[in-house]
Design a protein around this motif. Structure first.
Motif, PDB file in Angstrom:
ATOM      1  N   ASN A  27       0.835  -1.191   0.000  1.00  8.27           N
ATOM      2  CA  ASN A  27       0.000   0.000   0.000  1.00  8.27           C
ATOM      3  C   ASN A  27       0.875   1.248   0.000  1.00  8.27           C
ATOM      4  O   ASN A  27       1.996   1.243   0.527  1.00  8.27           O
ATOM      5  N   VAL A  28       0.333   2.317  -0.569  1.00  6.11           N
ATOM      6  CA  VAL A  28       1.049   3.579  -0.608  1.00  6.11           C
ATOM      7  C   VAL A  28       0.054   4.695  -0.294  1.00  6.11           C
ATOM      8  O   VAL A  28      -1.080   4.697  -0.788  1.00  6.11           O
ATOM      9  N   ALA A  29       0.473   5.626   0.540  1.00  8.36           N
ATOM     10  CA  ALA A  29      -0.346   6.782   0.901  1.00  8.36           C
ATOM     11  C   ALA A  29       0.267   8.030   0.280  1.00  8.36           C
ATOM     12  O   ALA A  29       1.489   8.208   0.313  1.00  8.36           O
ATOM     13  N   VAL A  30      -0.580   8.899  -0.269  1.00  9.21           N
ATOM     14  CA  VAL A  30      -0.110  10.140  -0.880  1.00  9.21           C
ATOM     15  C   VAL A  30      -0.851  11.309  -0.233  1.00  9.21           C
ATOM     16  O   VAL A  30      -1.997  11.169   0.223  1.00  9.21           O
ATOM     17  N   PHE A  31      -0.195  12.469  -0.217  1.00  9.11           N
ATOM     18  CA  PHE A  31      -0.773  13.673   0.382  1.00  9.11           C
ATOM     19  C   PHE A  31      -0.862  14.777  -0.655  1.00  9.11           C
ATOM     20  O   PHE A  31       0.115  15.056  -1.364  1.00  9.11           O
ATOM     21  N   ILE A  32      -2.043  15.407  -0.730  1.00  9.96           N
ATOM     22  CA  ILE A  32      -2.271  16.549  -1.622  1.00  9.96           C
ATOM     23  C   ILE A  32      -2.677  17.728  -0.740  1.00  9.96           C
ATOM     24  O   ILE A  32      -3.721  17.663  -0.067  1.00  9.96           O
ATOM     25  N   PRO A  33      -1.901  18.804  -0.656  1.00  5.07           N
ATOM     26  CA  PRO A  33      -2.250  19.935   0.214  1.00  5.07           C
ATOM     27  C   PRO A  33      -3.425  20.734  -0.338  1.00  5.07           C
ATOM     28  O   PRO A  33      -3.912  20.483  -1.451  1.00  5.07           O
ATOM     29  N   GLU A  34      -3.897  21.704   0.481  1.00  4.86           N
ATOM     30  CA  GLU A  34      -4.997  22.577   0.059  1.00  4.86           C
ATOM     31  C   GLU A  34      -4.590  23.367  -1.188  1.00  4.86           C
ATOM     32  O   GLU A  34      -3.459  23.814  -1.319  1.00  4.86           O
ATOM     33  N   ARG A  35      -5.589  23.556  -2.069  1.00  8.57           N
ATOM     34  CA  ARG A  35      -5.296  24.252  -3.312  1.00  8.57           C
ATOM     35  C   ARG A  35      -6.568  24.879  -3.863  1.00  8.57           C
ATOM     36  O   ARG A  35      -7.566  24.177  -4.057  1.00  8.57           O
ATOM     37  N   LYS A  64      -4.753   9.986   0.436  1.00  6.63           N
ATOM     38  CA  LYS A  64      -5.366   8.857  -0.255  1.00  6.63           C
ATOM     39  C   LYS A  64      -4.441   7.651  -0.178  1.00  6.63           C
ATOM     40  O   LYS A  64      -3.220   7.787  -0.282  1.00  6.63           O
ATOM     41  N   VAL A  65      -5.040   6.485  -0.010  1.00  3.53           N
ATOM     42  CA  VAL A  65      -4.296   5.229   0.095  1.00  3.53           C
ATOM     43  C   VAL A  65      -4.643   4.361  -1.113  1.00  3.53           C
ATOM     44  O   VAL A  65      -5.826   4.140  -1.409  1.00  3.53           O
ATOM     45  N   TYR A  66      -3.592   3.897  -1.806  1.00  3.46           N
ATOM     46  CA  TYR A  66      -3.763   3.027  -2.977  1.00  3.46           C
ATOM     47  C   TYR A  66      -3.043   1.707  -2.724  1.00  3.46           C
ATOM     48  O   TYR A  66      -2.083   1.638  -1.939  1.00  3.46           O
ATOM     49  N   ASN A  67      -3.516   0.690  -3.420  1.00  5.70           N
ATOM     50  CA  ASN A  67      -2.836  -0.598  -3.410  1.00  5.70           C
ATOM     51  C   ASN A  67      -2.049  -0.751  -4.709  1.00  5.70           C
ATOM     52  O   ASN A  67      -2.585  -0.526  -5.797  1.00  5.70           O
ATOM     53  N   VAL A  68      -0.780  -1.098  -4.576  1.00  7.47           N
ATOM     54  CA  VAL A  68       0.084  -1.244  -5.748  1.00  7.47           C
ATOM     55  C   VAL A  68      -0.226  -2.586  -6.424  1.00  7.47           C
ATOM     56  O   VAL A  68      -0.215  -3.633  -5.752  1.00  7.47           O
ATOM     57  N   PRO A  69      -0.524  -2.603  -7.726  1.00  2.00           N
ATOM     58  CA  PRO A  69      -0.480  -1.495  -8.693  1.00  2.00           C
ATOM     59  C   PRO A  69      -1.862  -0.994  -9.112  1.00  2.00           C
ATOM     60  O   PRO A  69      -1.989  -0.417 -10.188  1.00  2.00           O
ATOM     61  N   GLN A  70      -2.941  -1.218  -8.326  1.00  2.00           N
ATOM     62  CA  GLN A  70      -4.276  -0.749  -8.701  1.00  2.00           C
ATOM     63  C   GLN A  70      -4.402   0.733  -8.323  1.00  2.00           C
ATOM     64  O   GLN A  70      -4.776   1.069  -7.189  1.00  2.00           O
ATOM     65  N   PRO A 101      -8.722   4.926  -5.025  1.00  2.00           N
ATOM     66  CA  PRO A 101      -8.116   4.740  -3.699  1.00  2.00           C
ATOM     67  C   PRO A 101      -8.954   3.803  -2.840  1.00  2.00           C
ATOM     68  O   PRO A 101     -10.188   3.788  -2.912  1.00  2.00           O
ATOM     69  N   ILE A 102      -8.283   3.015  -2.029  1.00  2.00           N
ATOM     70  CA  ILE A 102      -8.989   2.096  -1.132  1.00  2.00           C
ATOM     71  C   ILE A 102      -9.379   2.782   0.173  1.00  2.00           C
ATOM     72  O   ILE A 102     -10.223   2.278   0.917  1.00  2.00           O
ATOM     73  N   SER A 103      -8.775   3.924   0.458  1.00  2.00           N
ATOM     74  CA  SER A 103      -9.132   4.699   1.642  1.00  2.00           C
ATOM     75  C   SER A 103      -8.669   6.132   1.409  1.00  2.00           C
ATOM     76  O   SER A 103      -7.638   6.364   0.766  1.00  2.00           O
ATOM     77  N   GLN A 104      -9.437   7.108   1.943  1.00  2.00           N
ATOM     78  CA  GLN A 104      -9.048   8.497   1.779  1.00  2.00           C
ATOM     79  C   GLN A 104      -9.680   9.339   2.879  1.00  2.00           C
ATOM     80  O   GLN A 104     -10.690   8.961   3.489  1.00  2.00           O
ATOM     81  N   LYS A 105      -9.079  10.513   3.106  1.00  2.00           N
ATOM     82  CA  LYS A 105      -9.565  11.457   4.113  1.00  2.00           C
ATOM     83  C   LYS A 105      -9.265  12.862   3.622  1.00  2.00           C
ATOM     84  O   LYS A 105      -8.132  13.170   3.237  1.00  2.00           O
ATOM     85  N   LEU A 123      -6.508   6.573   9.705  1.00  2.00           N
ATOM     86  CA  LEU A 123      -7.115   5.882   8.568  1.00  2.00           C
ATOM     87  C   LEU A 123      -6.742   4.410   8.622  1.00  2.00           C
ATOM     88  O   LEU A 123      -5.616   4.052   8.997  1.00  2.00           O
ATOM     89  N   SER A 124      -7.668   3.566   8.242  1.00  2.00           N
ATOM     90  CA  SER A 124      -7.371   2.144   8.076  1.00  2.00           C
ATOM     91  C   SER A 124      -7.135   1.866   6.600  1.00  2.00           C
ATOM     92  O   SER A 124      -7.745   2.495   5.717  1.00  2.00           O
ATOM     93  N   ALA A 125      -6.260   0.923   6.312  1.00  2.00           N
ATOM     94  CA  ALA A 125      -5.894   0.646   4.920  1.00  2.00           C
ATOM     95  C   ALA A 125      -7.047   0.055   4.119  1.00  2.00           C
ATOM     96  O   ALA A 125      -7.098   0.204   2.895  1.00  2.00           O
ATOM     97  N   ASN A 126      -8.007  -0.602   4.788  1.00  2.00           N
ATOM     98  CA  ASN A 126      -9.127  -1.205   4.056  1.00  2.00           C
ATOM     99  C   ASN A 126     -10.315  -0.269   3.927  1.00  2.00           C
ATOM    100  O   ASN A 126     -11.364  -0.660   3.407  1.00  2.00           O
ATOM    101  N   GLY A 127     -10.191   0.984   4.416  1.00  2.00           N
ATOM    102  CA  GLY A 127     -11.264   1.957   4.266  1.00  2.00           C
ATOM    103  C   GLY A 127     -12.351   1.889   5.311  1.00  2.00           C
ATOM    104  O   GLY A 127     -13.349   2.613   5.215  1.00  2.00           O
ATOM    105  N   SER A 128     -12.213   1.051   6.332  1.00  2.00           N
ATOM    106  CA  SER A 128     -13.260   0.922   7.348  1.00  2.00           C
ATOM    107  C   SER A 128     -13.239   2.046   8.372  1.00  2.00           C
ATOM    108  O   SER A 128     -14.202   2.217   9.120  1.00  2.00           O
ATOM    109  N   LEU A 129     -12.168   2.828   8.421  1.00  2.00           N
ATOM    110  CA  LEU A 129     -12.065   3.895   9.426  1.00  2.00           C
ATOM    111  C   LEU A 129     -11.306   5.066   8.834  1.00  2.00           C
ATOM    112  O   LEU A 129     -10.227   4.898   8.255  1.00  2.00           O
ATOM    113  N   ASP A 130     -11.882   6.252   8.963  1.00  2.00           N
ATOM    114  CA  ASP A 130     -11.173   7.493   8.659  1.00  2.00           C
ATOM    115  C   ASP A 130     -11.779   8.576   9.549  1.00  2.00           C
ATOM    116  O   ASP A 130     -12.877   9.047   9.300  1.00  2.00           O
TER     117      ASP A 130
END
Length: 696
Positions: A186-194, A202-208, A212-216, A259-266
């Motif tokens: 899994n990989v998490a990425v951050f996008i600041p305010e814009r 946002k959390v993605y699973n490599v290589p899908q 995103p599988i989870s986001q906040k 955040l949980s990686a499976n999207g059950s908690l954010d």
């Protein structure tokens, strides 16, 4: 037998490796390099130690100290290993080639490889990396993939082939990312305010990478710290703003999300104390994390993996929490501008406090791999004095001490869990090294703290609650929104408050003699229209002119008797009615006698004629006439009479001449103008005497 503990250090002149418990001796097979040394780092697996000089990078077998390979690359400032030690990365300062293009200063090498005799080791990948922050590639735990951040995308490579991009995660505006440890890729990425849009993680699973599988999403997030747990199943996001718009902190606002990686908690982690978040740390078991938060003295709380508070430690001035590698202990410390105290807690024994260590002023604090020891070190350039390494037992005793000159960094050698001993860290307590005993002999016994100064009348008494710190039983410190407020701890008292007077609320100051602002009707103009305000102003001006005309007529006639009771300033407001009448009567008698002295119908003073037949005489009309000023009024400092000014000027000259005479008598050499001034003393004295006679 388990491998002994080991730590490596880098000073101004050399790099050293020391075997810790139980021998505390330098590694026999390691030859200390000397010269201009840039960095020193262990591989995460603990097999290798790498150090860099201005000419080369050397990789050493950490167990015996023998050199395994040398990499001929100059001006290396950073070295790092992959999780399993298969690859080593080097970073050089950015530069440009002859054509003006940026050189590829980030290079990745095989740590150990077969090279033909006479051949030179070559990198398997080269990149341009300008920033030293986040310079290295990020690897998955199995080293199958690695990734690096470029503009608006995260590029993925297979670790053994860095020449071509294997896959891309395209995210507009991405500024940071973190690959999760564990088996899940899994990989998490951050996008600041814009442009008014909220920040997002946002959390993605490599290589899908399509969804995103989870986001906040959240506001107040200019930059973040992404902290995965050891299992790669949960992610902590510590968001921070550059500016605190509520003006409560110089360093911006901080918020914590889970955040949980499976999207059950954010969700946002709820913290029950106002103030910044000082530190966040996951336990190695991946099921709980600790947070230190709030204005000093701060609060420390342990949360479970769902963000529910499990236990809170006592409030104290602390800003660092570190879990031991086994997850059994946690140290809560106050470093930086705090006193350097370290509290050690046993999380498996009902969060029992084991000890408090007075560590001084360290800049490095690390657990040993077996959770038995705590290393503290004072390093340069933060502090260039008292540099050295101390090893403490988890029970609180010091085990080893070594002073060093300009120590730059020090670290434990990592040990895999299967190679650790299974003994109880608390028992038995190991025997301290001789250096620890010598150090204890030089430490002064702390004297009883004197405390704050107390005036004699307050000595022998306890500190009032509103002056105590929160961890000492006082009230919590309350921050206001940029305005001064009076909190329960006594800080922030309004500057307008006068002891003994009624509290003045915030607003415009009252002008003496004017209508108070809170009188009904005084502030009623705000509801009037513009024309009504203009008419009201005309009426007020007309009334003022009429009053001035009446006052002028009264003064010109000179026959109006003076008012006996002149309102609140007459001096009668504090008297009883009987005494107030007597006071007014005496004032009237003095006025009448003064009138008689100035040429009235009854010449001479007659103080006994206050009553006739039991009745007070009618008040006689007073005629205002000029009267010579009294002598005492001439001598008063506030008098504006020319004679009084002349008198004060002569007295000032006499004092100045006497001062010059004293200085001359003491042997001081005076200037010619000062001597001439002394010679005029007789004339000044004569003039002063004549002026005093004239005044009398």
């Amino acid at each position: 037998m388990a491998s002994p503990l080991q730590f490596a250090y880098r000073t101004q002149k050399a790099i050293g490796v020391t075997d810790a418990d139980p021998v505390y001796e330098p590694l026999p097979g390691f030859v200390k390099p000397e010269g201009n040394l840039r960095c020193c780092v262990y591989s995460p697996c603990g097999r290798y130690l790498a150090w860099a000089s201005s000419e080369r990078v050397c990789i050493v077998d950490a167990s015996v100290g023998h050199i395994l390979t040398n990499i001929a690359v100059s001006n290396v400032f950073e070295v790092a290993f992959s999780p399993r030690g298969s690859f080593v990365s080097t970073w050089e300062r950015p530069a440009k080639d002859e054509a003006g293009d940026a050189t590829k200063n980030l290079k990745i090498w095989w740590t150990v490889e077969e090279i033909a005799d006479g051949a030179e080791k070559q990198p398997i990948g080269r990149f341009v990396q300008k920033s030293q922050t986040g310079w290295n590639l990020q690897y998955t735990s199995d080293e199958k993939f690695c990734a690096r951040l470029v503009t608006n995308e995260v590029q993925f490579y297979t670790s053994d082939d860095l020449s071509t991009v294997w896959n891309k995660l395209r995210v507009e505006g991405v500024t940071d990312f973190a690959i999760a440890p564990g088996q899940s890729h899994n990989v998490a990425v951050f996008i600041p305010e814009r442009k008014g849009q909220p920040a997002a993680v946002k959390v993605y699973n490599v290589p899908q990478f399509t969804t995103p599988i989870s986001q906040k999403t959240f506001f107040k997030g200019d930059k973040v710290q992404l902290k995965w747990n050891s299992l790669g199943t949960s992610l902590l996001v510590l968001a921070q703003t550059d500016v605190d718009k509520s003006n409560k902190s110089y360093y911006g606002e901080t918020t914590l999300y889970l955040l949980s990686a499976n999207g059950s908690l954010d969700a946002r982690v709820t913290l029950d104390k106002d103030g910044p978040i000082h530190d966040v740390s996951w336990s190695p078991n991946g099921k709980e994390f600790g947070v230190i938060y709030g204005y000093m003295p701060a609060k420390t709380t342990i949360f479970n993996h769902r963000g529910v508070a499990a236990h809170s430690f006592p409030i104290a001035p602390r800003n660092t929490i570190i879990f031991s590698p086994t997850g059994r202990f946690a140290l809560v410390a106050g470093f930086g501008n705090l006193a350097g105290q370290i509290d050690v807690y046993d999380l498996e024994k009902d969060y029992r406090k084991i000890c408090t260590i007075e560590s001084g002023n360290p800049s490095v604090c690390q657990w040993s791999p077996d959770s038995r020891y705590i290393m503290t070190a004072t390093t340069s350039p933060r502090l260039r004095v008292d540099n050295g390494v101390k090893l403490w037992h988890v029970g609180g005793g010091i085990m080893y001490h070594e002073d060093m000159v300009e120590l730059y960094n020090v670290s434990w050698r990592p040990v895999l869990p299967e190679n650790l001993s299974r003994v109880d860290p608390l028992h038995p307590v190991p025997t301290p090294h001789s250096s620890a005993i010598a150090y204890l002999g030089t430490v002064k016994t702390p004297s009883k703290p004197v405390g704050a100064y107390r005036p004699p009348g307050a000595r022998g008494m306890s500190t009032p609650l509103h002056f105590r710190r929160e961890d000492e039983g006082g009230a919590a410190h309350v921050m206001s929104n940029g305005s001064q407020n009076v909190g329960p701890n006594g800080f922030g008292r309004s500057r307008r408050q006068v002891p003994g007077a009624e509290f003045l609320e915030s607003g415009a100051r009252a002008v003496p003699g004017a209508t108070p602002a809170d009188v009904p009707g005084a502030n009623g103009d705000e509801n009037l229209s513009k024309a009504a305000l203009k008419n009201k102003k005309k009426r007020n001006n007309k009334k003022a002119k009429d009053n001035e005309g009446k006052d002028g007529e009264r003064r010109d006639g000179g026959l109006a008797p003076p008012t006996l009771d002149r309102g609140p300033s007459s001096g009668n407001e504090g008297r009883s009615p009987e005494r107030r009448g007597q006071h007014n009567q005496r004032r009237h008698d003095r006025s009448r006698s003064r009138h008689n002295f100035q040429g009235g119908n009854n010449p001479g003073r007659n103080r006994s004629n206050t009553q006739q037949n039991g009745q007070a005489p009618p008040p006689a009309p007073q005629i205002q006439t000029s009267q010579p000023p009294a002598a005492d009024s001439l001598l008063s400092p506030g008098s504006q009479n020319p004679a009084s000014k002349k008198l004060r000027s002569l007295q000032k000259k006499i004092r100045a001449i006497e001062d010059l005479e004293m200085r001359h008598a003491g042997g001081e050499k005076l200037e010619d103008t000062q001597m001439k001034k002394i010679a005029t003393k007789a004339a000044v004295v004569k003039e002063l005497e004549a002026m005093e006679k004239e005044v009398r």
